[in-house]
Design a protein around this motif. Structure first.
Motif, PDB file in Angstrom:
ATOM      1  N   LEU A 117       6.535  35.034 -46.402  1.00  0.00           N
ATOM      2  CA  LEU A 117       5.592  36.152 -46.549  1.00  0.00           C
ATOM      3  C   LEU A 117       4.194  35.538 -45.401  1.00  0.00           C
ATOM      4  CD1 LEU A 117       6.370  37.579 -50.516  1.00  0.00           C
ATOM      5  CD2 LEU A 117       6.085  38.335 -48.589  1.00  0.00           C
ATOM      6  N   LEU A 118       3.917  34.482 -46.151  1.00  0.00           N
ATOM      7  CA  LEU A 118       3.017  33.775 -45.362  1.00  0.00           C
ATOM      8  C   LEU A 118       3.245  33.949 -43.605  1.00  0.00           C
ATOM      9  CD1 LEU A 118       1.848  30.755 -47.183  1.00  0.00           C
ATOM     10  CD2 LEU A 118       0.458  32.465 -46.731  1.00  0.00           C
ATOM     11  N   PHE A 119       5.035  33.822 -43.262  1.00  0.00           N
ATOM     12  CA  PHE A 119       4.792  33.764 -41.605  1.00  0.00           C
ATOM     13  C   PHE A 119       4.661  34.930 -41.440  1.00  0.00           C
ATOM     14  CE2 PHE A 119       7.861  34.512 -38.478  1.00  0.00           C
ATOM     15  CZ  PHE A 119       7.550  34.083 -37.267  1.00  0.00           C
ATOM     16  N   ALA A 120       5.232  35.756 -41.941  1.00  0.00           N
ATOM     17  CA  ALA A 120       4.682  37.762 -42.358  1.00  0.00           C
ATOM     18  C   ALA A 120       3.587  37.881 -41.690  1.00  0.00           C
ATOM     19  CB  ALA A 120       5.330  38.470 -43.085  1.00  0.00           C
ATOM     20  N   GLN A 121       3.101  37.721 -42.674  1.00  0.00           N
ATOM     21  CA  GLN A 121       1.270  37.733 -42.208  1.00  0.00           C
ATOM     22  C   GLN A 121       0.669  37.280 -41.007  1.00  0.00           C
ATOM     23  OE1 GLN A 121      -1.229  35.541 -45.451  1.00  0.00           O
ATOM     24  NE2 GLN A 121      -2.596  37.053 -44.778  1.00  0.00           N
ATOM     25  N   ARG A 122       1.212  35.881 -40.476  1.00  0.00           N
ATOM     26  CA  ARG A 122       0.547  35.955 -39.192  1.00  0.00           C
ATOM     27  C   ARG A 122       1.075  36.542 -38.707  1.00  0.00           C
ATOM     28  NH1 ARG A 122       2.707  29.297 -39.645  1.00  0.00           N
ATOM     29  NH2 ARG A 122       3.057  30.504 -36.961  1.00  0.00           N
ATOM     30  N   CYS A 123       2.177  37.052 -38.682  1.00  0.00           N
ATOM     31  CA  CYS A 123       2.648  37.782 -37.755  1.00  0.00           C
ATOM     32  C   CYS A 123       2.122  38.744 -37.048  1.00  0.00           C
ATOM     33  CB  CYS A 123       4.087  38.001 -37.369  1.00  0.00           C
ATOM     34  SG  CYS A 123       5.031  36.612 -37.093  1.00  0.00           S
ATOM     35  N   SER A 124       1.503  40.101 -38.092  1.00  0.00           N
ATOM     36  CA  SER A 124       1.394  40.739 -38.603  1.00  0.00           C
ATOM     37  C   SER A 124      -0.384  40.608 -38.092  1.00  0.00           C
ATOM     38  CB  SER A 124       1.102  41.857 -39.569  1.00  0.00           C
ATOM     39  OG  SER A 124      -0.205  40.758 -40.252  1.00  0.00           O
ATOM     40  N   GLN A 125      -1.478  39.957 -38.099  1.00  0.00           N
ATOM     41  CA  GLN A 125      -2.407  39.387 -37.127  1.00  0.00           C
ATOM     42  C   GLN A 125      -2.096  39.381 -35.725  1.00  0.00           C
ATOM     43  OE1 GLN A 125      -3.760  36.011 -39.312  1.00  0.00           O
ATOM     44  NE2 GLN A 125      -4.367  37.187 -41.059  1.00  0.00           N
ATOM     45  N   VAL A 126      -1.238  38.960 -35.067  1.00  0.00           N
ATOM     46  CA  VAL A 126      -0.617  39.052 -33.998  1.00  0.00           C
ATOM     47  C   VAL A 126      -1.207  40.113 -33.043  1.00  0.00           C
ATOM     48  CG1 VAL A 126       0.094  38.800 -31.468  1.00  0.00           C
ATOM     49  CG2 VAL A 126       0.576  36.960 -33.756  1.00  0.00           C
ATOM     50  N   GLU A 127      -2.124  40.703 -31.854  1.00  0.00           N
ATOM     51  CA  GLU A 127      -2.425  42.243 -30.944  1.00  0.00           C
ATOM     52  C   GLU A 127      -1.529  42.005 -30.104  1.00  0.00           C
ATOM     53  OE1 GLU A 127      -5.831  42.639 -30.708  1.00  0.00           O
ATOM     54  OE2 GLU A 127      -7.325  42.370 -32.910  1.00  0.00           O
ATOM     55  N   LEU A 128      -0.701  42.756 -29.499  1.00  0.00           N
ATOM     56  CA  LEU A 128       0.221  41.959 -28.148  1.00  0.00           C
ATOM     57  C   LEU A 128      -0.121  43.350 -27.429  1.00  0.00           C
ATOM     58  CD1 LEU A 128       3.825  42.226 -29.987  1.00  0.00           C
ATOM     59  CD2 LEU A 128       1.774  40.326 -29.068  1.00  0.00           C
ATOM     60  N   GLY A 129      -1.483  43.977 -27.692  1.00  0.00           N
ATOM     61  CA  GLY A 129      -1.678  44.967 -26.939  1.00  0.00           C
ATOM     62  C   GLY A 129      -0.725  46.355 -26.352  1.00  0.00           C
ATOM     63  N   LYS A 130      -1.196  47.653 -25.714  1.00  0.00           N
ATOM     64  CA  LYS A 130      -0.540  48.514 -25.660  1.00  0.00           C
ATOM     65  C   LYS A 130       0.954  48.301 -25.211  1.00  0.00           C
ATOM     66  CE  LYS A 130      -3.512  52.347 -26.256  1.00  0.00           C
ATOM     67  NZ  LYS A 130      -3.381  53.848 -25.850  1.00  0.00           N
TER      68      LYS A 130
END
Length: 183
Positions: free
Chosen positions: A62-75
């Motif tokens: 869940l911590l890894f998923a939270q970190r991944c959800s904060q990444v902004e990859l752009g359009k």
């Protein structure tokens, strides 16, 4: 796991917007480099377990998923080219392979229809050729009675003359005694 650790490093680098993202640290991150590089949409599925024995693993997931959800990859960008020569060649190849696929499908349908027809024909032939009541398998059992013939007796053609009959009986008796004796 080394690959998941390297994926965590890539996610951290993307989160911090570093200039260098270590995609080459594992095979997994190399495969995901196009997806994580900003040209596509990414979905992350995190598998968690409700069991108490899996609590530490679930928390780290869940911590890894939270970190991944904060990444902004752009359009996400469209990867198609607008009217280049390679695009036309690709479209020609696609049309060619679609034609081959249709041809193969029609051949397969014809072959399946032929197989069904052959199965029906075979079933009809089996119905027509019903074997009549069971006949003895050996010509000896038809000519000499069941006392001479047995399942272990070799089959011989029916004898023609009295001499041949005597020789045949002697051979059958010898064969029966040899087959019935213990080695």
């Amino acid at each position: 796991n080394k690959s998941l650790s390297a994926l965590g490093d890539v996610i951290a680098a993307l989160l911090e917007k570093r200039t260098h993202v270590p995609f080459r640290n594992s095979q997994l991150t190399r495969l995901l480099s196009d997806s994580l590089g900003g040209n596509s949409k990414v979905v992350l599925l995190a598998h968690v377990s409700p069991e108490a024995a899996s609590l530490p693993e679930t928390q780290s997931t869940l911590l890894f998923a939270q970190r991944c959800s904060q990444v902004e990859l752009g359009k996400a960008k469209v990867n198609a080219t607008g009217g280049g020569g390679s695009s036309e060649a690709a479209m020609t190849a696609v049309a060619k392979y679609k034609g081959e696929l249709e041809t193969t499908k029609s051949r397969a349908a014809r072959a399946e229809a032929e197989a069904v027809a052959l199965r029906e024909e075979l079933a009809e032939l089996k119905r027509r050729q019903r074997i009549p009541s069971r006949e003895p398998l050996s010509p000896v059992s038809r000519n000499h009675g069941s006392e001479i013939a047995s399942s272990a007796t070799p089959s011989m053609p029916p004898p023609q003359s009295a001499t041949k009959k005597a020789i045949s009986r002697a051979a059958l008796t010898a064969a029966s005694s040899i087959l019935n004796s213990k080695y």
